[in-house]
Write an enzyme that holds these catalytic residues in place. Sequence first.
Site, PDB file in Angstrom:
ATOM      1  CB  VAL A  65       4.769   9.498 -11.809  1.00 17.33           C
ATOM      2  CG1 VAL A  65       4.185   8.102 -11.918  1.00 17.33           C
ATOM      3  CG2 VAL A  65       4.490  10.114 -10.445  1.00 17.33           C
ATOM      4  CE1 TYR A  66       6.359  13.515  -7.809  1.00 11.80           C
ATOM      5  CE2 TYR A  66       8.492  13.598  -6.724  1.00 11.80           C
ATOM      6  CZ  TYR A  66       7.112  13.636  -6.655  1.00 11.80           C
ATOM      7  OH  TYR A  66       6.497  13.798  -5.447  1.00 11.80           O
TER       8      TYR A  66
END
Length: 334
Positions: A65-66
């Site tokens: 999700v970064y």
Amino acid sequence: MTDDIDLDFVSLGEAGLQTSELQFGTWRFGKETEDGDVEIGEERAYELLDAYAEAGGRYIDTADVYGAGKSEEWIGNWLAERDRERYTVASKIYWQIRDGDPNSRGTNRKTVRDRIDALLERLGTDYVDVLYIHRWDDETPAREMMKTLNGLVEDGKVHYLGASCHRPDAWKVAKANEIAEREGWEPFTVAQPRYNLVDREIEGGYLEMARDYGMGVCPWSPLGQGFLTGKYEREEGLTGDSLAAASGGFEEAYLTAENFDVLDELEAVAEEVDATPAQTALAWLMHRDGVAAPIVGARTPDQLAENLGAADIDLSDEQVERLTEAKGGPYSDI
């Protein structure tokens, strides 16, 4: 820059894997602020990865999700020009990635199998060295999760398993590892909790659990969201241009009289060893029993060089004790 730094390798707990004594976290890669600005863009990301590698760093930590996947993509692009086997890459899964789809979050079998294939494609690799569950999923039975994760290890897509947490959940990790041991599956061998001079909630039960299971502890937020860099003053509080100013709850959690007392002691020790407060805070973590390697991040190569310089800071037992005792609390004597 970082060409005069030479990071050592240390054991990742009792696992056979070696890790750089300071790991590089990429949570700011591609991250958009509420104003739509990107904290670290693609070009700067490559500069930071270059600087880390130049210092001998070989452990890169990311998550799917970064930057909505951009972090993994950029790391993959960077690795494509290098010898993949020389680098250890860790990623994480858990957070929801598709609106309205409850099966795009958590650690159930469907989600895990979908997420691992997607993140491997972004990274451009056949495997990740460490796969973390980013948070604990109370909706998925521990047995289902561990069996699924073990399958990824058997398939060669993952080498080691890790558990990341925001609040200590020692009994949940211990339960999962007991299931894995009973069934002959791969257990969690790495732990990634929040831990620094002012966030000490893992001391006692969680650290003891990790030590008992031989888990390598790799703390995130080792500088307390920037508080331990010394850039905040008791009287001034947050400034408008501070990244922490946009972080809900930062002022209440960090800008307290008790924490500033810790910062005073940190700055005193830093002066004694001719280091910055950030370097000294990282050095304290590196001296903690059970800690394998803190995860450091930076927005610029100069910032990264400063943080990595902590590897050269040698604290005496007396200085470590002073820093440890600067914040009172129900902590174990470790």
